[in-house]
Every structure is written in C-alpha cells, then in structure tokens.
Design an enzyme around this catalytic site. Structure first.
Site, short mmCIF file in Angstrom:
data_model
loop_
_atom_site.label_atom_id
_atom_site.label_comp_id
_atom_site.label_asym_id
_atom_site.label_seq_id
_atom_site.Cartn_x
_atom_site.Cartn_y
_atom_site.Cartn_z
N GLY A 1 -2.23 -13.74 7.56
CA GLY A 1 -1.25 -12.66 7.41
C GLY A 1 -1.37 -11.57 8.44
O GLY A 1 -0.48 -10.74 8.58
N ASN A 2 -2.48 -11.55 9.20
CA ASN A 2 -2.66 -10.55 10.26
C ASN A 2 -2.45 -11.14 11.65
O ASN A 2 -2.74 -10.48 12.66
CB ASN A 2 -4.06 -9.93 10.18
CG ASN A 2 -4.23 -9.07 8.94
OD1 ASN A 2 -3.24 -8.63 8.36
ND2 ASN A 2 -5.46 -8.85 8.52
N ASP B 1 -11.05 -8.60 9.83
CA ASP B 1 -10.10 -9.08 8.81
C ASP B 1 -9.11 -10.05 9.43
O ASP B 1 -7.91 -9.99 9.17
CB ASP B 1 -9.37 -7.91 8.15
CG ASP B 1 -8.70 -8.30 6.82
OD1 ASP B 1 -9.07 -9.37 6.27
OD2 ASP B 1 -7.83 -7.56 6.36
N GLY C 1 0.84 -1.18 0.00
CA GLY C 1 0.00 0.00 0.00
C GLY C 1 0.88 1.24 0.00
O GLY C 1 1.84 1.35 -0.74
#
Length: 602
Positions: free
Chosen positions: A178-179, A174, A61
């Site tokens: 990956g988090n 979410d 990002g």
C-alpha cells in the site's frame, strides 16, 4: 440495428484507500470530523501559488486527499490535507513534522515526488506527485500472484528506490504494497514516510517504532535495536507476496502472525522458481546481519538471469500479461545474454518476445465461475444489512476511489439476431462476442487483435496479418466499430502505442443478457456491469475489490466499498439497484451451472 450506449468518463487517481498518496495519514480514524470546510482554492502564502481543489482521492487517519491543480500552470498534483484541529497533541505535530522533513529531502525516480507544503489557520497542506494508478495493494487485490517477470520488474524498482533511501541514511520502516504507488507508466514510487527515520551516525540502532508495520522484522519485535536491514526484510515479504499471492506470515490473528515472524515460520510453495525461493530465504533471514544489503540485491541471480520487461501495459493491473510469448525465465538459453545485458546498465534490456501465435493457458488459480460466487456473497451481505433503512445515512463515508475499475464497457450494440454483441471498453478497444461464443478484440492502436476461442485459448494477430479463416469476423468487427463511432461516441484519433503494449492482454466479454430493465455484461476479469435503460444509470461491480461503482443520471462516477455501505448506509436509489444486481448475479450463476450441466451430458 438496435443500439444503446453507456456513459461516464473517469480519470484515475493515486494512492492507497484510506490515506493520502505517498504520505502517511497521522493519527487514528476515530477522531471527529473537522468543523471547518476545506477551501476550494488552496493558497501557499510564501510562493503565492494557488491550487484548485478537484476530485476526492481517499482518506485515512486525520487526512483527506484530493487531486489539486496549479491555477496558473494547470499542473496536477495530489494534495494531502490535514485539519489542525486534529493535530493538538505534541507527538502528533512532531510526527507530521518529521515525515515532512524526511520526505522533502528526497528526490528520486522511484520515490513519490514532494512538491511543497504550507498551512493556513485551519489546515496543513502537502503537495505530492499524483500517482494515478494507485498502489501495488490494489494490483495485489485484483491479481493475487503475479508472473515472475512482472514481480522482477516491480522489485527492481523498489530496490532502486530503497538504495537511494539507504544512501541518504533513511530507513523507511514501513515498506508494504500500500506504500508502493504507481504512476501512469506503472513506475513504482515509494511513499508514506510516516514511520521513516534518519540514521544519525554509523552503527546506530533504532529502538523505538510507532505504529504497526505490515511486514515487521523480528528484530523490531524483540526491541533489540534495528537499522537498514528491516527494509530488506520487508522487500523479502513483498517479493513473497507478489509471487505467491499472499504474505508469508499472514494469519487472522496479529499475535499468531508475530509469533510466526519470531519463529521464522513460513513456507514457500513448490511451484516457485528455486532462484526466487533462494532470494526470498536470504532476505527473510532472522539474523539481520545474515541478510544481503540493499546494494547487493540486484546482483542476485533472480535479477541477473531472468527476463525483465522494460515497461508493462496498463492491462497488467487486472489481467496477466502476454508472457506466454515471451522467453521463459527458466530457459537456460536466455540466461547468459541477459546477464551480460543487465550488467552495469541503468535500465534493463528486455529480451524481445518471439513473434508467434501462442495460446495463453488459463491460470489454475482462476475460479471456474470467474468470482461470481464471491460477488453474490458480497451483495447478499450488503443487502441483508438494509443499507437505506438507517436513521442517518452517510453514503459519502463509504466512498473509496482507490477501488475504481480499470476497465468497463463504455458503449455496446446488440446485433445478436445475426452476428453477436459488439462493445467498446473505456480504453477505446472494441470487441465482439460472436454467436458462436468466440471473441475478437481490436486494441485501441487500431491494428492489434486478440482472438479468444470457445475454450478460452487466446491468439494474438494484427489487422494486416491474420489467417483467412478470420477475414469475415475482422470485417464484422470493423463494422461494429464504425457503427459505434458514428452513432454512439465522438470519433477519436487512434491512440499512439506505448512501449510495453506488446505485452497487453485485455479482459473480454464472457457473457451477457438483456432484461426489460437493463443489460448485464460479465467481463473475464470478474467485473459485472449493469446498464439500466430507463434512467441510464449504471453499476460496475468488482468482486476482487469488493466494490461497486455507481454512475448516476448526471453521469457522476462514484466508487464505494460494499463493506462500508453496510456500515454507513446508502440512498434508496443505490439500495434498489444493489438488490437488482444480486438477482442478476444469481441469474448469471444459474445460467452458468445450466450450461455446465449441458456440456457434461453431451
């Protein structure tokens, strides 16, 4: 005795490739790079704390992430740095403000620590807990399906962290591999609050959700309103992925995936424990009101009746643990006492593994060639793209520190004319691949031994307690270790064993060969290492992460994703080594095929 040593030391770093460790990187990655240089020293104008910018950790990002250290206390953090030039739209600023507002209000053992934020004229800086062992996403790529006790260990911590969030009226929205970050002790830390929201009043149903969560719940897709239950759905998807090795609704097409979610179309393989299957089905109920709440999950039989390790060894990031000598979670004789022990206790009480030698059965899912075919295909693809023949080579854009190898060979000594090849791994364990194709590894604690027979079966012993048949090999192993200590590295004190190490299994050297230019080493976790003699550069190739680590003449250690090297190109030096690597992997595969043909004919 001829000898040579590799070089290159490396500290581990946090996070998910493509974003900062613990928070979302807002916006899309198509934006132009910022004109301003990120300063070497970051100064918090309110506290006057100074942070020194260190190693690059990842990007995604609008954000780049670096290891940063407090100039006074030397404490190390992860610093997420966002250029203000890329936060021009009101919704981008608002999203980042909301993320910071939610994350800074949280403090829990299983939530990424938030240590402050500040800004200057050009950047916003967020100071976060450093999660050196990356995330469950990298674990998943290396290991695919985990053992049930490992899944239970991670899931318990995810649930505890999520209980805290829900208790503070925060919905994460979410939760995905990956988090879910890992610290040095392999403790789970929930991070990335970019899609999180706060419930303002009882019964509030959220209607909007920006972004595309990986494990999106059906009520979010139907836009009927959603609440805390979406996190339980996500944990159901995570549990399925950890045990099965792939997500429950995954397809190559997003539309098809969403259709499967809406239709609740998934299947659980027959080999999954019925108790585990039952909990997955409860969490993946299409009706959110039919799912258990986050506070009910740990009372499920999956958690109360099975073995939960108190700690896991670092080796679990790449190799399954020694659960063949731990009690089976399906053994009824183990259930009752564990249920009693786990009730009302903050930390689970592990059952002591039985102290006995027992071979580890190789997993059926492990490919016969130990991922060499995958590696060959990856190298063929990157070489075919002619990465060094670009008008503009941007090799640095292909860097992905999240793919750093867990193990590599740091030293080796060739005594194969008499005994075999001795080597040291980066964790200071020492191994020998003997000429009779058996292997012996001495762990960094200086006492634990792992012996691998020619057929791959493994036994666990100690220097102080082993059969007489191994006396000669243990003596030789010590000789190799002493030689490497004296000639190839600084002698170091033995490492203090940590809890969980009793479950450790190390990757071992499967095969090796030398050419005039290099030594090629193939480890049992799939990695291939090539040490070039002339300039002492090294390649470490990992087919599971589809990545290459290049250690140059200056001992600079950089890891790249092969697909990104195809996209951005690379130097002529790296390109020539990748061409050489393809030929060497081809040779490894050919020699393996020849050996198999020989076995078949004998």
């Amino acid at each position: 005795m001829s000898a040579a040593a590799t070089a290159g030391k490396l500290g581990r770093a946090p996070a998910d490739p493509g974003k900062a460790p613990g928070v979302a990187a807002p916006g899309a990655s198509t934006a132009a790079p910022p004109a301003k240089e990120i300063p070497e020293v970051l100064v918090d104008p309110r506290s006057r704390r100074r942070y020194l910018r260190g190693r690059f950790l990842g990007k995604g990002g609008f954000a780049k992430c670096f290891e940063i250290s407090d100039a006074d206390t030397k404490e190390v953090f992860a610093g997420k740095i966002v250029p203000k030039s890329l936060l021009l739209k009101p919704h981008q600023k608002e999203k980042m403000s909301m993320e910071i507002s939610i994350h800074r209000s949280l403090a829990h053992q299983h939530v990424v620590g938030f240590h402050g934020f500040f800004e200057d004229n050009d950047f916003v800086f967020v100071v976060l807990e450093l999660c050196r062992r990356r995330s469950l996403l990298e674990l998943h790529k290396r290991r695919k399906a985990l053992t049930e006790p490992e899944a239970r260990y991670y899931l318990r911590q995810i649930v505890l962290g999520c209980q805290y969030l829900h208790g503070n009226r925060v919905i994460h929205r979410d939760l995905k591999l990956g988090n879910l970050f890992l610290n040095e002790d392999l403790e789970v830390k929930i991070g990335d609050f970019g899609l999180a929201t706060k419930v303002e009043y009882d019964g509030e149903r959220k209607k909007t959700l920006c972004g595309t969560p990986n494990y999106i719940a059906p009520e979010v897709l139907s836009k009927k309103g959603h609440s805390f239950e979406v996190d339980v759905w996500s944990i159901g998807c995570i549990m399925y992925t950890l045990l099965v090795g792939k997500p429950p609704f995954e397809t190559s097409c997003l539309k098809e995936t969403y259709l499967r979610i809406k239709n609740n179309e998934y299947s659980i393989p027959k080999h999954i424990n019925p108790v585990a299957s039952s909990l997955i089905k409860k969490m993946l109920q299409p009706d959110p009101t039919a799912r258990p709440t986050i506070h009910e999950l740990l009372n499920d039989e999956f958690f109360t009746s099975g073995y939960i390790p108190a700690r896991l060894p670092i080796t679990c990031l790449t190799i399954p643990p020694r659960f063949s000598i731990a009690p089976s979670s399906l053994d009824p004789s183990n259930r009752k006492p564990l249920t009693v022990l786990n009730k009302g206790m903050e930390n689970p009480m592990p059952e002591r593994p039985r102290e006995k030698e027992e071979p580890v059965v190789r997993e059926a899912s492990e490919p016969v060639d130990c991922h060499l075919s995958d590696m060959l295909q990856q190298l063929h693809s990157v070489n075919a793209s002619k990465p060094s023949e670009r008008g503009l080579v941007r090799q640095e854009e292909a860097e992905d520190p999240a793919c750093i190898p867990i193990f590599w060979v740091s030293k080796w000594v060739d005594y194969s004319d008499k005994y075999g090849l001795g080597y040291q791994l980066c964790d200071n364990s020492v191994g020998v691949l003997f000429n009779d194709s058996t292997r012996l590894i001495l762990y960094s604690d200086g006492d634990s031994l792992q012996y691998i027979e020619r057929d791959g079966s493994e036994s666990y012993l100690t220097v102080s307690s082993h059969p007489n048949s191994l006396i000669k090999k243990i003596t030789l192993l010590k000789y190799f270790r002493n030689y490497m200590s004296e000639h190839l590295l600084k002698a170091g004190a033995n490492i203090t064993p940590r809890e969980g190490d009793e479950l450790a299994r190390l990757p071992y050297l499967r095969t090796w060969f030398r050419t005039r230019s290099a030594i090629i080493l193939h480890l049992s976790n799939g990695c291939v290492q090539i040490n070039f003699f002339q300039d002492h550069t090294k390649l470490i190739l990992c087919p599971l992460m589809a990545a290459v680590t290049y250690i140059d003449e200056k001992r600079d250690f950089r890891t790249y994703r092969l697909s990104l090297l195809e996209e951005y190109g690379c130097s002529k030096e790296l390109a020539s080594r990748l061409r050489y690597a393809r030929a060497m992997v081809d040779k490894l595969l050919s020699s393996r095929s020849a050996a198999n043909r020989l076995k078949a004919s004998s």
